[in-house]
Design an enzyme around this catalytic site. Structure first.
Site, PDB file in Angstrom:
ATOM      1  N   ASN A  10       0.872  -1.171   0.000  1.00 24.66           N
ATOM      2  CA  ASN A  10       0.000   0.000   0.000  1.00 24.66           C
ATOM      3  C   ASN A  10       0.911   1.223   0.000  1.00 24.66           C
ATOM      4  O   ASN A  10       1.499   1.572   1.018  1.00 24.66           O
ATOM      5  CB  ASN A  10      -0.880  -0.038   1.264  1.00 24.66           C
ATOM      6  CG  ASN A  10      -1.676   1.240   1.454  1.00 24.66           C
ATOM      7  OD1 ASN A  10      -1.755   2.082   0.560  1.00 24.66           O
ATOM      8  ND2 ASN A  10      -2.268   1.384   2.637  1.00 24.66           N
ATOM      9  N   LYS A  12       0.169   4.245  -0.363  1.00 26.65           N
ATOM     10  CA  LYS A  12      -0.452   5.455   0.207  1.00 26.65           C
ATOM     11  C   LYS A  12      -0.208   6.664  -0.718  1.00 26.65           C
ATOM     12  O   LYS A  12      -0.191   6.506  -1.930  1.00 26.65           O
ATOM     13  CB  LYS A  12       0.042   5.689   1.636  1.00 26.65           C
ATOM     14  CG  LYS A  12      -0.170   4.444   2.505  1.00 26.65           C
ATOM     15  CD  LYS A  12       0.010   4.685   3.970  1.00 26.65           C
ATOM     16  CE  LYS A  12      -0.227   3.372   4.716  1.00 26.65           C
ATOM     17  NZ  LYS A  12      -0.130   3.513   6.172  1.00 26.65           N
ATOM     18  N   HIS A  96      -9.568   1.389   4.664  1.00 30.64           N
ATOM     19  CA  HIS A  96      -8.315   1.525   5.410  1.00 30.64           C
ATOM     20  C   HIS A  96      -8.544   2.478   6.602  1.00 30.64           C
ATOM     21  O   HIS A  96      -9.322   3.418   6.495  1.00 30.64           O
ATOM     22  CB  HIS A  96      -7.224   2.071   4.484  1.00 30.64           C
ATOM     23  CG  HIS A  96      -5.872   2.045   5.113  1.00 30.64           C
ATOM     24  ND1 HIS A  96      -5.450   3.014   5.996  1.00 30.64           N
ATOM     25  CD2 HIS A  96      -4.866   1.141   5.031  1.00 30.64           C
ATOM     26  CE1 HIS A  96      -4.233   2.708   6.417  1.00 30.64           C
ATOM     27  NE2 HIS A  96      -3.856   1.574   5.851  1.00 30.64           N
ATOM     28  N   GLU A  98      -6.943   4.869   7.710  1.00 35.23           N
ATOM     29  CA  GLU A  98      -6.732   6.290   7.413  1.00 35.23           C
ATOM     30  C   GLU A  98      -7.957   6.880   6.708  1.00 35.23           C
ATOM     31  O   GLU A  98      -8.276   8.049   6.877  1.00 35.23           O
ATOM     32  CB  GLU A  98      -5.451   6.462   6.573  1.00 35.23           C
ATOM     33  CG  GLU A  98      -4.213   6.232   7.428  1.00 35.23           C
ATOM     34  CD  GLU A  98      -3.025   5.639   6.695  1.00 35.23           C
ATOM     35  OE1 GLU A  98      -2.990   5.674   5.451  1.00 35.23           O
ATOM     36  OE2 GLU A  98      -2.120   5.116   7.385  1.00 35.23           O
ATOM     37  N   GLU A 168      -5.624  -4.648  10.602  1.00 34.72           N
ATOM     38  CA  GLU A 168      -4.573  -3.667  10.827  1.00 34.72           C
ATOM     39  C   GLU A 168      -4.853  -2.911  12.118  1.00 34.72           C
ATOM     40  O   GLU A 168      -5.634  -1.948  12.121  1.00 34.72           O
ATOM     41  CB  GLU A 168      -4.515  -2.667   9.662  1.00 34.72           C
ATOM     42  CG  GLU A 168      -4.200  -3.299   8.330  1.00 34.72           C
ATOM     43  CD  GLU A 168      -3.622  -2.283   7.363  1.00 34.72           C
ATOM     44  OE1 GLU A 168      -2.505  -2.513   6.883  1.00 34.72           O
ATOM     45  OE2 GLU A 168      -4.275  -1.253   7.107  1.00 34.72           O
ATOM     46  N   GLY A 174       2.426   2.347  10.819  1.00 31.87           N
ATOM     47  CA  GLY A 174       3.396   3.425  10.663  1.00 31.87           C
ATOM     48  C   GLY A 174       4.104   3.804  11.953  1.00 31.87           C
ATOM     49  O   GLY A 174       4.783   4.826  12.029  1.00 31.87           O
ATOM     50  N   SER A 214       3.252  -2.062  10.422  1.00 27.76           N
ATOM     51  CA  SER A 214       4.700  -2.170  10.650  1.00 27.76           C
ATOM     52  C   SER A 214       5.269  -3.544  10.299  1.00 27.76           C
ATOM     53  O   SER A 214       6.147  -4.059  10.995  1.00 27.76           O
ATOM     54  CB  SER A 214       5.059  -1.778  12.090  1.00 27.76           C
ATOM     55  OG  SER A 214       4.705  -0.423  12.328  1.00 27.76           O
TER      56      SER A 214
HETATM   57  P1  PGA Z   1       2.775   0.357   7.676  1.00 24.26           P
HETATM   58  O1  PGA Z   1       1.304   0.593   7.041  1.00 24.26           O
HETATM   59  O2  PGA Z   1       3.293  -0.935   7.111  1.00 24.26           O
HETATM   60  O3  PGA Z   1       3.556   1.560   7.261  1.00 24.26           O
HETATM   61  O4  PGA Z   1       2.584   0.275   9.167  1.00 24.26           O
HETATM   62  C1  PGA Z   1       0.422  -0.478   6.834  1.00 24.26           C
HETATM   63  C2  PGA Z   1      -0.875   0.036   6.230  1.00 24.26           C
HETATM   64  O5  PGA Z   1      -1.368   1.092   6.665  1.00 24.26           O
HETATM   65  O6  PGA Z   1      -1.451  -0.587   5.307  1.00 24.26           O
END
Ligand code: PGA
Length: 251
Positions: A10, A12, A96, A98, A168, A174, A214
Site C-alpha cells: 500500500n 499510500k 483503510h 486512514e 490492521e 506506521g 509495521s
Molecule cells: P505500515 O502501514 O506498514 O507503514 O505500518 C500499513 C498500512 O497502513 O497498510
C-alpha cells in the site's frame, strides 16, 4: 485447499509516476515470476496506469487504495470501480483506517464499496482494526466483531470467499510497533470464526486474512507462521524494492 499467501504493498500518498515506474520495474525484476505468494501493488490513482504497464506480463497484480460505491455520477474527486477495472486493477483496498479516520468512512460505506467492487469483478481488501484506546480498554474483540459484521453484512458468500480481509491494528500502523504474533493470530482467528458464523465454515476456510501494521523483513516470517495469517498489507516497507521483495520472499 491451502490458501495462497497474498502480500500487498500500500503505497499510500507516495510516488510520482517516474518514481512509481522505477519501483515497479525493480519489483518486476525481483519478484515478477515468484509463484509462492500472490503479490499486489497499490499505488496512488495517478500511477496506476504506469505501474500496470511496468508489471504487464509478470505475476504481480494491480490494486487501488479506495473507490466510490457508485458506478459514475456527480461525486467530485472520487473514482468509480469501472474506472479501476479500465486501468487494469484486480484488487481494491476498502476501509483503510486512514480513510475511516480522516475521510469519515464507516462500516456502512465500506459495505457499499465492497458490493460495488463485486459488481465489477474487483476483489476487495477490506480493512478492520482497533485503536490503541480500544485495545487498552479491553474492547478489541467487540470492535472487530462490529466492524466485520457491518462491513460484510448481506454480501454474497461466494464473493466473500474470494475476498481478502486485512487486520490492521491502528496503533501498529506506521509506528514501528508491530502486534506480536500472538496478538495478531488471536484477532485473525476471531475474524475467521465470525466469517464462519455469518457465512459458512467453507467460506471462512477460503477467505484470506492479511495482517498489516509495521510489517518488515524482520517480522514477516513469524507472522506468516501463524495458522490464520495468510498474508500482509505493507505500507512503509513497500516503498523500497529490496525491503518489499524480501517480505514477499519471506520463506
Ligand atoms: P505500515 O502501514 O506498514 O507503514 O505500518 C500499513 C498500512 O497502513 O497498510
Amino acid at each position: 485447499m491451502a490458501r495462497k499467501p497474498i502480500i500487498a504493498g500500500n503505497w499510500k500518498m507516495h510516488k510520482t509516476r517516474q518514481q512509481a515506474a522505477d519501483l515497479a520495474n525493480a519489483l518486476a525484476a525481483q519478484v515478477g515470476t515468484y509463484e509462492a505468494v500472490e503479490v499486489v501493488l497499490c499505488p496512488p490513482y495517478t500511477a496506476l496506469e504506469t505501474v500496470g504497464a511496468a508489471i504487464r506480463g509478470t505475476r504481480i497484480a494491480l490494486g487501488a487504495q479506495n473507490c466510490h460505491w457508485a458506478d459514475s455520477g456527480a461525486y467530485t474527486g472520487e473514482i468509480a470501480p469501472p474506472m479501476l477495472v479500465d486501468v487494469g486493477c484486480k484488487y481494491v483496498i476498502i476501509g483503510h483506517s486512514e480513510r475511516r479516520q480522516y475521510f469519515a468512512e464507516t462500516d456502512e460505506t465500506i459495505n457499499k464499496k465492497a458490493q460495488a467492487a463485486y459488481r465489477h469483478g474487483l476483489i476487495p481488501i477490506i480493512c478492520v482494526g482497533e485503536t490503541l484506546e480500544e485495545r487498552q480498554s479491553g474492547r478489541t474483540e467487540d470492535v472487530i466483531t462490529t466492524q466485520i459484521k457491518g462491513c460484510l453484512s448481506g454480501l454474497p458468500s461466494d464473493k466473500v470467499a474470494q475476498s481478502v480481509i486485512a487486520y490492521e491494528p491502528v496503533w501498529a500502523i506506521g509506528t514501528g510497533q508491530t502486534a506480536t504474533k500472538e496478538q495478531a493470530q488471536e484477532v485473525h482467528a476471531l475474524i475467521r470464526k465470525l466469517v464462519a458464523e455469518m457465512f459458512s465454515p467453507e467460506v471462512a476456510e477460503q477467505i484470506r486474512i492479511q495482517y498489516g501494521g509495521s510489517v518488515k523483513p524482520q517480522n514477516i516470517r513469524e507472522l506468516m507462521a501463524q495458522p490464520d495469517i495468510d498474508g500482509a498489507l505493507v505500507g512503509g516497507a513497500s516503498l523500497e524494492a529490496d525491503s518489499f521483495a524480501s517480505i514477499v520472499r519471506y520463506e
